[in-house]
Design an enzyme around this catalytic site. Structure first.
Site, PDB file in Angstrom:
ATOM      1  N   GLY A 188      26.914   4.052  18.442  1.00  0.00           N
ATOM      2  CA  GLY A 188      27.954   5.117  17.710  1.00  0.00           C
ATOM      3  C   GLY A 188      27.997   6.232  18.342  1.00  0.00           C
ATOM      4  O   GLY A 188      27.054   7.015  19.089  1.00  0.00           O
ATOM      5  N   LEU A 223      15.728  -2.652  15.283  1.00  0.00           N
ATOM      6  CA  LEU A 223      15.631  -1.202  14.721  1.00  0.00           C
ATOM      7  C   LEU A 223      14.171  -0.839  15.172  1.00  0.00           C
ATOM      8  O   LEU A 223      13.449  -1.566  15.699  1.00  0.00           O
ATOM      9  CB  LEU A 223      15.573  -1.432  13.288  1.00  0.00           C
ATOM     10  CG  LEU A 223      16.829  -1.833  12.623  1.00  0.00           C
ATOM     11  CD1 LEU A 223      16.899  -2.299  11.157  1.00  0.00           C
ATOM     12  CD2 LEU A 223      17.837  -0.537  12.714  1.00  0.00           C
ATOM     13  N   GLY A 224      13.876   0.611  14.875  1.00  0.00           N
ATOM     14  CA  GLY A 224      12.684   1.148  15.190  1.00  0.00           C
ATOM     15  C   GLY A 224      12.577   2.180  16.445  1.00  0.00           C
ATOM     16  O   GLY A 224      11.565   2.873  16.711  1.00  0.00           O
ATOM     17  N   HIS A 271     -22.225   9.122   3.923  1.00  0.00           N
ATOM     18  CA  HIS A 271     -22.741   9.115   4.664  1.00  0.00           C
ATOM     19  C   HIS A 271     -23.402   7.670   5.057  1.00  0.00           C
ATOM     20  O   HIS A 271     -23.555   7.000   4.136  1.00  0.00           O
ATOM     21  CB  HIS A 271     -24.288   9.988   4.547  1.00  0.00           C
ATOM     22  CG  HIS A 271     -25.274   9.821   5.467  1.00  0.00           C
ATOM     23  ND1 HIS A 271     -25.111  10.409   6.737  1.00  0.00           N
ATOM     24  CD2 HIS A 271     -26.335   8.967   5.590  1.00  0.00           C
ATOM     25  CE1 HIS A 271     -26.386   9.812   7.419  1.00  0.00           C
ATOM     26  NE2 HIS A 271     -27.283   9.209   6.665  1.00  0.00           N
ATOM     27  N   VAL A 313       5.150  16.265  43.606  1.00  0.00           N
ATOM     28  CA  VAL A 313       5.797  15.194  44.278  1.00  0.00           C
ATOM     29  C   VAL A 313       7.275  15.350  44.795  1.00  0.00           C
ATOM     30  O   VAL A 313       8.056  15.943  44.132  1.00  0.00           O
ATOM     31  CB  VAL A 313       5.865  14.102  43.154  1.00  0.00           C
ATOM     32  CG1 VAL A 313       6.378  12.645  43.601  1.00  0.00           C
ATOM     33  CG2 VAL A 313       4.443  13.593  42.627  1.00  0.00           C
ATOM     34  N   GLY A 319       0.291  14.175  31.089  1.00  0.00           N
ATOM     35  CA  GLY A 319       0.511  13.938  29.487  1.00  0.00           C
ATOM     36  C   GLY A 319       0.020  12.959  28.844  1.00  0.00           C
ATOM     37  O   GLY A 319      -0.673  12.380  29.061  1.00  0.00           O
TER      38      GLY A 319
END
Length: 479
Positions: free
Chosen positions: A127, A50-51, A458, A250, A195
């Site tokens: 699925g 998962l993930g 601070h 490219v 990016g």
């Protein structure tokens, strides 16, 4: 074939309230939230863990390598400034990869635990839509199963976009997935695309010793970022050793004697040139993953770029079928997918789910970090919205000075007439954590004066946030 699924003893004959296809940040969060709201939920995931991309081959492993490589860089370059003498600092790349893998494994197992805790049925397999109320699963263990359900939520995420003329082998011409598992440090890494992914992975291998060259088709890095932020970021990366070839196309690649030779030409056309590399990272963006999902069979509409079309309630044009995350339009960010997962689950449970798309932060986890939320100056100008700029440099921040990390600034954009905060842009250490204050302020419609009149501890980096707000509505104290 009838197969028992999960700890609840649910079988193929059981009808679910919701089947979520995809176990990434959007899908697993939606499944858990829907179960918490009383729905009978199954989550189908083909990866076997998962993930999603984020946890397995994206956000989490990349941050592990970013942190490890930053620690190395500090030991090699920064410790002596603080009076710490070290010698013979070396890279143990295999151990670094083990640390990365341990972080990933621990978190994926953690999600499985959350599924059990919240009684979500976890189905391992691919699925696809059989109908608007059925999901066919090609099980990883073999065979197939059909899940009957009242609602279906597609959360299938995204995959790296290919680049014509470059064949990915994940060894010498790689995607972000391959960049997380290189067996040795390349002498010269060429990154195609300036990016977020390309610059983060370029930072990792640059710190580990690679020469890094970034080839970008546009005349700027990080498209979508505030121009001033992007310009400052590029200068910082150049000081760190990055080389940039901007406005460059490219055209293709060949392999010879263990090297990759890229064919380049100016984006506007012109003479062809070449660039040799040991490894080439193709990081030109991501595209929605919708292949093989049976969308055509059921009639689910996608747009020209392949994203699944949804309404404001995440519903597709087919009754009972919903979609969230990277496979629908919008920022391809894990936290955006999570918010959509929660909102969609709430809607399916009869509640009012909502995501404020004007307050979705973006973070680049280089060092220094770059974080942004809300409108850029360019967007405000284009929309003819009057605004005020408040800025505060890290050079004037006491904590940044004591830490020796003075690159960057905090920039706040507020409405010139109402003083409402419209956008926040930060470059500096811990920018990814600091942006949360800006998100909270914007979510509640705060003015820059509201932030400036809020006491900040601070000495902290967050004082720069307050000083930038002071600058937006009046004058800063310390600059």
């Amino acid at each position: 074939m009838k197969r028992v699924l999960g700890r609840r003893g649910l079988s193929a004959a059981s009808t679910m309230d919701l089947v979520v296809v995809g176990g990434g940040p959007g899908g697993y969060v939606a499944a858990i939230k829907a179960a918490q709201l009383g729905l009978k939920v199954a989550c189908v995931e083909s990866r076997g863990t998962l993930g999603g991309t984020c946890l397995n081959v994206g956000c989490i492993p990349s941050k592990a390598l970013l942190h490890s490589s930053h620690m190395l860089h500090q030991a090699q370059h920064d410790f002596k400034t603080h009076g710490i003498k070290v010698s013979d600092v070396q890279v143990d790349l295999p151990q670094m990869m083990v640390n990365k893998a341990n972080a990933v494994t621990g978190l994926t197992k953690g999600i499985e635990g959350l599924f059990k805790k919240n009684k979500v049925t976890y189905v391992k397999g691919f699925g696809k839509l059989k109908s608007a109320s059925e999901v066919q699963v090609d099980l990883l263990a073999g065979g197939s199963e059909t899940l009957s359900t009242k609602k279906i939520l597609l959360a299938t995420g995204s995959e790296p976009s290919p680049l014509p003329g470059l064949e990915i082998d994940e060894k010498t011409i790689i995607t972000s997935t391959g960049a997380l598992s290189l067996e040795k440090i390349p002498e010269h890494l060429v990154v195609i695309g300036a990016g977020v992914i390309g610059l983060e992975m370029g930072s990792v291998w640059g710190r580990l010793g690679s020469k890094v060259t970034v080839v970008e088709y546009l005349d700027r890095i990080t498209p979508g970022l505030d121009n001033e932020l992007a310009s400052s970021f590029k200068k910082i990366l150049e000081r760190q050793g990055f080389k940039f070839q901007m406005s460059t196309k490219v055209k293709g690649a060949t392999k010879s004697n263990g090297k990759v030779i890229l064919k380049l030409e100016p984006a506007s056309g012109g003479a062809e040139s070449s660039l040799d590399a040991d490894v080439v990272l193709v990081a030109v963006g991501r595209r929605p993953f919708t292949e093989g999902l049976g969308l055509d069979k059921v009639g689910v509409k996608t747009n020209k770029r392949g994203f699944i079309e949804i309404d404001e309630h995440y519903k597709t044009n087919v009754d009972g079928v919903y979609a969230i995350g990277d496979c629908v339009p919008g920022p391809m960010l894990a936290h955006k997918a999570e918010d959509e997962g929660i909102a969609c689950a709430e809607i399916l449970a009869g509640q009012a789910g909502h995501v404020n798309y004007n307050v979705i932060p973006g973070v680049i986890y280089t060092h220094p970090e770059v974080a942004s939320v809300g409108k850029t100056e360019e967007e405000l100008k284009a929309a003819q919205i009057p605004y005020t700029v408040g800025k505060f440099p890290n050079l004037a921040n006491s904590r940044a000075r004591t830490n020796g990390e003075t690159d960057g600034f905090v920039k706040i954009l507020s409405h010139k007439e109402t003083d409402q905060v419209l956008g926040i842009h930060i470059i500096g250490p811990n920018a990814g954590e600091m942006i949360a204050e800006g998100c909270l302020a914007m979510e509640y419609g705060a003015s820059s004066e509201d932030i400036a009149r809020t006491c900040h501890a601070h000495p902290t980096l967050s004082e720069g946030f307050r000083e930038a707000a002071m600058s937006a509505y009046g004058k800063p104290i310390h600059f």
